[in-house]
Design a protein around this motif. Sequence first.
Motif, PDB file in Angstrom:
ATOM      1  N   UNK A 132       0.828  -1.209   0.000  1.00  0.00           N
ATOM      2  CA  UNK A 132       0.000   0.000   0.000  1.00  0.00           C
ATOM      3  C   UNK A 132       0.865   1.263   0.000  1.00  0.00           C
ATOM      4  N   UNK A 133       1.966   1.220   0.744  1.00  0.00           N
ATOM      5  CA  UNK A 133       2.870   2.378   0.772  1.00  0.00           C
ATOM      6  C   UNK A 133       3.446   2.659  -0.609  1.00  0.00           C
ATOM      7  N   UNK A 134       3.734   1.597  -1.381  1.00  0.00           N
ATOM      8  CA  UNK A 134       4.273   1.771  -2.747  1.00  0.00           C
ATOM      9  C   UNK A 134       3.180   2.043  -3.765  1.00  0.00           C
ATOM     10  N   UNK A 135       1.937   1.735  -3.403  1.00  0.00           N
ATOM     11  CA  UNK A 135       0.824   1.940  -4.328  1.00  0.00           C
ATOM     12  C   UNK A 135       0.748   0.915  -5.425  1.00  0.00           C
ATOM     13  N   UNK A 136       1.390  -0.243  -5.212  1.00  0.00           N
ATOM     14  CA  UNK A 136       1.350  -1.303  -6.217  1.00  0.00           C
ATOM     15  C   UNK A 136       1.619  -2.644  -5.537  1.00  0.00           C
ATOM     16  N   UNK A 137       0.926  -3.670  -6.005  1.00  0.00           N
ATOM     17  CA  UNK A 137       1.121  -5.007  -5.458  1.00  0.00           C
ATOM     18  C   UNK A 137      -0.029  -5.909  -5.874  1.00  0.00           C
ATOM     19  N   UNK A 138       0.206  -7.200  -5.796  1.00  0.00           N
ATOM     20  CA  UNK A 138      -0.832  -8.173  -6.147  1.00  0.00           C
ATOM     21  C   UNK A 138      -0.739  -9.362  -5.212  1.00  0.00           C
ATOM     22  N   UNK A 139      -1.879  -9.757  -4.672  1.00  0.00           N
ATOM     23  CA  UNK A 139      -1.968 -10.896  -3.764  1.00  0.00           C
ATOM     24  C   UNK A 139      -2.949 -11.898  -4.353  1.00  0.00           C
ATOM     25  N   UNK A 140      -2.581 -13.160  -4.309  1.00  0.00           N
ATOM     26  CA  UNK A 140      -3.497 -14.235  -4.687  1.00  0.00           C
ATOM     27  C   UNK A 140      -3.446 -15.304  -3.615  1.00  0.00           C
ATOM     28  N   UNK A 141      -4.584 -15.593  -3.027  1.00  0.00           N
ATOM     29  CA  UNK A 141      -4.690 -16.661  -2.035  1.00  0.00           C
ATOM     30  C   UNK A 141      -5.452 -17.828  -2.644  1.00  0.00           C
ATOM     31  N   UNK A 142      -4.909 -19.026  -2.449  1.00  0.00           N
ATOM     32  CA  UNK A 142      -5.546 -20.214  -3.001  1.00  0.00           C
ATOM     33  C   UNK A 142      -6.529 -20.765  -1.976  1.00  0.00           C
ATOM     34  N   UNK A 143      -7.809 -20.546  -2.238  1.00  0.00           N
ATOM     35  CA  UNK A 143      -8.863 -21.147  -1.439  1.00  0.00           C
ATOM     36  C   UNK A 143      -9.295 -22.435  -2.103  1.00  0.00           C
ATOM     37  N   UNK A 144     -10.596 -22.617  -2.229  1.00  0.00           N
ATOM     38  CA  UNK A 144     -11.087 -23.839  -2.870  1.00  0.00           C
ATOM     39  C   UNK A 144     -12.581 -23.729  -3.115  1.00  0.00           C
ATOM     40  N   UNK A 145     -13.033 -24.406  -4.172  1.00  0.00           N
ATOM     41  CA  UNK A 145     -14.473 -24.557  -4.373  1.00  0.00           C
ATOM     42  C   UNK A 145     -15.085 -25.296  -3.189  1.00  0.00           C
TER      43      UNK A 145
END
Length: 266
Positions: A132-145
């Motif tokens: 957030x401080x850099x104003x850029x980033x991507x997170x992906x969490x693997x959940x499940x059906x």
Amino acid sequence: MGLPQPRPQSYALITGASQGIGAALARDLAKLGHNLIIVARREPVLAALAAELEAAHGVEVLVRAHDLSQPDQVSELLAEIAELEISILINSAGIASFGPLAKADWDYEISQFELNAAAVFRLTYAVLQPMLDRGVGAICNVGSAAGNVPIPNNATYVFTKAGVNAFTEALHYELKGTGVTCTLLAPGPVREAVLPEAEKSIIDKVVPDFLWTTYETCAAETLDAMAKNKRRVVPGPLSKAMNAVSLVVPTGVISPVMGWFYAKMS
């Protein structure tokens, strides 16, 4: 809004990177030019993958052999990445168990909770504010059906995955407009593109090959969804069908059926 661009000082951190979806995502991100931090328990497997990717794509790959089902090892990993720029986080590590909770190996159930839920929570929190401080980033969490449905004989797994599903989708909305994205990967069955006949289960033999999601197609769909800032991605036709069924069929109908099936898997 796309994935963060590769930069010499930034890294994509992937847990569960020694096999399956995690390894496939590591290969795709390296191909795009991202430096990597790959995390799993098996250091020799990670080292071989790191050597492969560095030779093929000229990226830097840091190996971090940790068992994230152990809280102290999560703490060690967090200390190791504290001064590094994590531009992408993919929480892919996970385990499952089958059978009645009352008869389960309690130590394994606790490890499952720590890996599937607590480690995801801690790693996401650790990278979030710097992104957030850099104003850029991507997170992906693997959940499940599986996190959509209460499944008897799979209770701990669905407990953790339902939490990851809801947590990730909540963050997706929290982060709107910040430059940081959060995407849920909610797969159903995923497997190798080619499976030896001797290793095929009854499901493998009954379900046609073209309906299965492979690790490679799952990774490709996931990165495309992250680039488009999608809230949830359910890769592959079989997974999409299972997801749709779980959302429309009454719990009182689907849960006993799935519970019977999962009891057979125990």
